[in-house]
Enzyme design. Sequence first.
Site, PDB file in Angstrom:
ATOM      1  N   ARG A 199     -11.968  34.218 -10.235  1.00 21.20           N
ATOM      2  CA  ARG A 199     -13.267  33.622  -9.926  1.00 21.20           C
ATOM      3  C   ARG A 199     -14.023  34.479  -8.907  1.00 21.20           C
ATOM      4  O   ARG A 199     -14.929  35.231  -9.247  1.00 21.20           O
ATOM      5  CB  ARG A 199     -13.073  32.190  -9.404  1.00 21.20           C
ATOM      6  CG  ARG A 199     -14.358  31.341  -9.435  1.00 21.20           C
ATOM      7  CD  ARG A 199     -15.321  31.559  -8.286  1.00 21.20           C
ATOM      8  NE  ARG A 199     -14.734  31.346  -6.973  1.00 21.20           N
ATOM      9  CZ  ARG A 199     -15.389  31.535  -5.839  1.00 21.20           C
ATOM     10  NH1 ARG A 199     -16.644  31.963  -5.848  1.00 21.20           N
ATOM     11  NH2 ARG A 199     -14.787  31.344  -4.670  1.00 21.20           N
ATOM     12  N   ASP A 200     -13.643  34.407  -7.659  1.00 19.03           N
ATOM     13  CA  ASP A 200     -14.365  35.123  -6.614  1.00 19.03           C
ATOM     14  C   ASP A 200     -14.274  36.633  -6.791  1.00 19.03           C
ATOM     15  O   ASP A 200     -15.209  37.374  -6.482  1.00 19.03           O
ATOM     16  CB  ASP A 200     -13.827  34.720  -5.239  1.00 19.03           C
ATOM     17  CG  ASP A 200     -14.761  35.101  -4.109  1.00 19.03           C
ATOM     18  OD1 ASP A 200     -15.847  35.625  -4.378  1.00 19.03           O
ATOM     19  OD2 ASP A 200     -14.398  34.879  -2.945  1.00 19.03           O
ATOM     20  N   HIS A 219     -10.271  32.142   4.125  1.00 19.52           N
ATOM     21  CA  HIS A 219     -10.811  32.997   3.074  1.00 19.52           C
ATOM     22  C   HIS A 219     -11.582  34.114   3.772  1.00 19.52           C
ATOM     23  O   HIS A 219     -12.684  33.889   4.291  1.00 19.52           O
ATOM     24  CB  HIS A 219     -11.734  32.173   2.170  1.00 19.52           C
ATOM     25  CG  HIS A 219     -12.372  32.931   1.059  1.00 19.52           C
ATOM     26  ND1 HIS A 219     -11.968  32.807  -0.248  1.00 19.52           N
ATOM     27  CD2 HIS A 219     -13.389  33.823   1.042  1.00 19.52           C
ATOM     28  CE1 HIS A 219     -12.722  33.581  -1.023  1.00 19.52           C
ATOM     29  NE2 HIS A 219     -13.595  34.222  -0.249  1.00 19.52           N
ATOM     30  N   HIS A 243     -13.191  38.109   3.906  1.00 16.23           N
ATOM     31  CA  HIS A 243     -13.645  39.323   3.244  1.00 16.23           C
ATOM     32  C   HIS A 243     -13.385  40.498   4.183  1.00 16.23           C
ATOM     33  O   HIS A 243     -13.417  40.354   5.401  1.00 16.23           O
ATOM     34  CB  HIS A 243     -15.121  39.223   2.876  1.00 16.23           C
ATOM     35  CG  HIS A 243     -15.380  38.324   1.711  1.00 16.23           C
ATOM     36  ND1 HIS A 243     -15.989  38.753   0.558  1.00 16.23           N
ATOM     37  CD2 HIS A 243     -15.088  37.023   1.501  1.00 16.23           C
ATOM     38  CE1 HIS A 243     -16.073  37.753  -0.312  1.00 16.23           C
ATOM     39  NE2 HIS A 243     -15.526  36.685   0.244  1.00 16.23           N
ATOM     40  N   CYS A 276     -20.183  37.850  -3.004  1.00 19.67           N
ATOM     41  CA  CYS A 276     -21.009  36.684  -3.312  1.00 19.67           C
ATOM     42  C   CYS A 276     -22.386  37.145  -3.766  1.00 19.67           C
ATOM     43  O   CYS A 276     -23.037  37.920  -3.063  1.00 19.67           O
ATOM     44  CB  CYS A 276     -21.138  35.792  -2.073  1.00 19.67           C
ATOM     45  SG  CYS A 276     -22.227  34.376  -2.311  1.00 19.67           S
ATOM     46  N   ASN A 322     -12.878  40.580  -1.157  1.00 18.79           N
ATOM     47  CA  ASN A 322     -11.919  39.724  -0.461  1.00 18.79           C
ATOM     48  C   ASN A 322     -10.770  40.557   0.090  1.00 18.79           C
ATOM     49  O   ASN A 322     -10.539  41.691  -0.338  1.00 18.79           O
ATOM     50  CB  ASN A 322     -11.325  38.696  -1.440  1.00 18.79           C
ATOM     51  CG  ASN A 322     -12.344  37.731  -1.973  1.00 18.79           C
ATOM     52  OD1 ASN A 322     -12.712  36.779  -1.322  1.00 18.79           O
ATOM     53  ND2 ASN A 322     -12.826  37.999  -3.190  1.00 18.79           N
TER      54      ASN A 322
END
Length: 313
Positions: free
Chosen positions: A16-17, A209, A211, A242, A251
């Site tokens: 996903r991310d 989470h 980055h 994003c 990430n």
Amino acid sequence: MIAGRHSVEMVEVAPRDGLQNEKALIATADKLELIHRAIRAGSRRMEVASFVNPRAVPQMADAEAVCEGLPSRDDVTYIGLVMNARGAQRAIATGRIDQLGAVSVATDTFAMANQKQTSDGSVDAAREVIAMARQAGLTGQVTIAAAFGCPFEGEVGEDRVIAMALALAEAGPVEIGLADTIGVGNPAQVAGLVGRIRRELPDMALRVHFHNTRGTGLANVWTAVAQGVSTVDASIGGLGGCPFAPGAAGNVCTEDVVYMLERGGIATGLDLDSLIATNGWLAGVMGRTLPGMVARAPRSPKQSASTGCLENG
């Protein structure tokens, strides 16, 4: 080893991310192969799709198709990211999502760019998503985005994030995540914010989470775990970003986090060799070398479990 900590749960976010900000559309079959490979590497919890407007995030337009192809595994928790009730309805309707992941944003400007609502509105939407998950027999969790800094408004005060966490906790999520969406956080900041939330919400599970935009991601992970955080998001190869946060690089890399934690005596349940092999496969799909460091480095010494001495691996 960090005192009192023997293991950490890893959430794989590459499907996903990791992929959402890529310009070239990734085939559904390749997304499913990535999920299969992550499971073979030991992943038991992962973000598989986001149920958002496909015009805003074209890479996630095949969310339902990805869910249809998910392997049936009682031991794997599949997470669907949703921004509102409509997204929650879509995720629930697949019958394949186990957990809804809601998002609240710490500043109004970023919340408007990301979700077309105010920061307070994003809290209300997340609370509704958590309630919908419960009603559907699923679990719900929430991530506070831009918790360590905003691409539009700059610094984000701890008091704002604490207030959001308290309001979100009232909805009964199984977990609250703190996201450094643009990679501006540093270990001192992480220690301060995590420490405060743990004091305010001692019974709430926390996830982080990070980055690695400015190279502080791994240090921030270690600091968060030392502060008692039990769950860490990471992306195979260090992919990620994003679409609505200018300058948000990848990430923290799953392989890099696993290497650091396992070498520090903290179990992750993941197989590093398998992750490195998946990195190589995914680099072929993406057509470029991925940002993660461990997969590009020579094999390091390995520590003998019996002697504690270093051996060449």
